[in-house]
Scaffold this active site. Structure first.
Site, short mmCIF file in Angstrom:
data_model
loop_
_atom_site.label_atom_id
_atom_site.label_comp_id
_atom_site.label_asym_id
_atom_site.label_seq_id
_atom_site.Cartn_x
_atom_site.Cartn_y
_atom_site.Cartn_z
N SER A 48 0.74 -1.23 -0.01
CA SER A 48 0.00 0.08 -0.03
C SER A 48 1.02 1.19 -0.12
O SER A 48 1.70 1.47 -0.75
CB SER A 48 -1.04 -0.03 1.06
OG SER A 48 -2.02 0.87 0.86
N ASP B 280 -5.46 -4.41 -2.47
CA ASP B 280 -4.39 -3.75 -1.72
C ASP B 280 -3.60 -4.92 -0.88
O ASP B 280 -4.06 -5.88 -0.54
CB ASP B 280 -5.19 -3.02 -0.47
CG ASP B 280 -4.26 -2.19 0.20
OD1 ASP B 280 -3.24 -2.69 0.89
OD2 ASP B 280 -4.44 -0.81 0.12
#
Length: 396
Positions: free
Chosen positions: A121, A262
């Site tokens: 991320s 993610d």
């Protein structure tokens, strides 16, 4: 504040080898699988007198032996502090990752060689910015890349800015945009502007050069929920976008026929893989998502925020425990230290990782620099090596 997690010291020749004892152990040991049950002991064979009566043998005990366990660890010796070579594990956490910007900026002022970096991320974005700058122009270029990216996000303060750092958590997104929000139904900016924004600051072709540190960028494969690690030669703008893709806000990112979300779901950041592949004995974990909170949340938004924080650190806690297990069984030459944002920013657990306020971003940046300064200087004594600090894997 920095915290010592695992403390073992490499022998003098550790930098000349490509695999550490820790990497050999971790790559050959699956601590999450149960060992196979031992076969039942064979019945004793009758023996005619005057031989002694047969002895009933107990079932043999299964002993897991690894290559690293067979090799005697290098003798401990005092090493230079700060370390000359360092690997970095960079956690994601939306705008909280501006703290990492400050940490990295301070580290770049020291003659420290970066060996390997893992990230998920926003941690992946920081790793890519740092690596691209180092590959193209050294420490000053890396500092400039990081500064330019974060200042732009801070001044734009846009939805796209939050998308670039994975600033929307699964629960937080539903609170912010309503219960009817579903992936693919709400897409205020398509992938092209996001890809272009990343390409302004990251030269993805430079990541394949010899001067670039090794990169381990995580994304979550939707098909089976497994963590996918992308290395230098496979990293593109789509990989960066996949690592920061918020499931409830943006469509999944497709890479070679696979759909990804993610990277923080499977490991935030990937730590075991980093321990396997680093060629240096020093690893610094920069943790930005708060693990502790003294308040019991009662509102929906506060409950969602706390659940996100717990989930973000769950995989990390498991990987830290696995490394501690590995050390206990084979004493690998791995020194794992940590800088945690929550130790430096009061009330961080009560703040939102989508906060793009200039004052908040500047506070995180200053706090990161100060934390790195303490990390660099706290062990600067004549005898050099850090003393062990008790660590609880649950981060209680």
């Amino acid at each position: 504040m920095s915290e010592k997690i695992v403390d073992a010291h490499d022998g003098g020749g550790s930098q000349g080898v490509t695999r550490t004892a820790a990497s050999r152990l971790l790559s050959t040991t699956d601590i999450w699988s149960d060992a196979p049950s031992p076969p039942p002991a064979p019945d004793p064979i009758p023996v005619l007198p005057p031989a002694p009566p047969p002895v009933v043998q107990a079932p043999a005990t299964v002993e897991v032996v690894t290559r690293a366990a067979r090799a005697a660890p290098a003798p401990a010796s005092a090493e230079q502090w700060p370390p000359r070579r360092l690997s970095l594990a960079l956690q994601g956490g939306g705008t909280f990752a501006a703290f990492t910007w400050g940490v990295l900026e301070r580290l770049l002022e020291e003659p420290i060689e970066i060996d390997t970096m893992s990230g998920a991320s926003a941690g992946a974005i920081n790793a890519l910015l740092l690596a691209s700058g180092l590959a193209e122009g050294g420490r000053e270029a890396a500092r400039s890349r990081l500064s330019r990216f974060w200042l732009r996000l801070m001044h734009e303060a846009s939805f796209r800015s939050l998308m670039l750092v994975g600033g929307f958590s699964p629960a937080g997104s539903s609170v912010a945009f309503g219960p009817t929000l579903r992936s693919g139904q709400f897409d205020p900016v398509d992938l092209d502007p996001l890809r272009q924004a990343l390409s302004r600051d990251i030269d993805f072709s430079a990541l394949r050069g010899a001067a670039c540190p090794k990169l381990l960028i995580a994304a979550t494969r939707i098909r089976d929920g497994q963590q996918q690690i992308f290395r230098n030669d496979a990293i593109t703008a789509d990989v960066a976008l996949a690592s920061t893709c918020p499931p409830l806000v943006h469509c999944a990112v497709e890479i070679e026929g696979e759909a990804y979300w993610d990277g923080g779901f499977g490991g935030n950041p990937p730590l075991l893989r980093l321990a396997q592949e680093t060629t240096t004995s020093d690893v610094l974990l920069v943790q930005v998502t708060p693990a502790r909170d003294s308040y019991v949340p009662i509102t929906l938004a506060a409950i969602d925020r706390r659940l996100d924080q717990i989930a973000a650190n769950a995989a990390l806690n498991a990987e830290i425990a696995a490394i501690a297990w590995a050390q206990a069984h084979a004493a690998p030459s791995l020194r794992l230290t940590r800088i945690a944002a929550e130790d430096c920013v009061d009330g961080l657990a009560q703040r939102s990782s989508t906060d793009l306020g200039r004052g908040f971003i500047r506070l995180l940046h200053r706090s990161g620099r100060a934390a790195a300064e303490r990390w660099l200087g706290q062990h600067a004594k004549a005898d050099a090596t850090p003393a062990a600090v008790p660590f609880e894997p649950a981060l209680a």
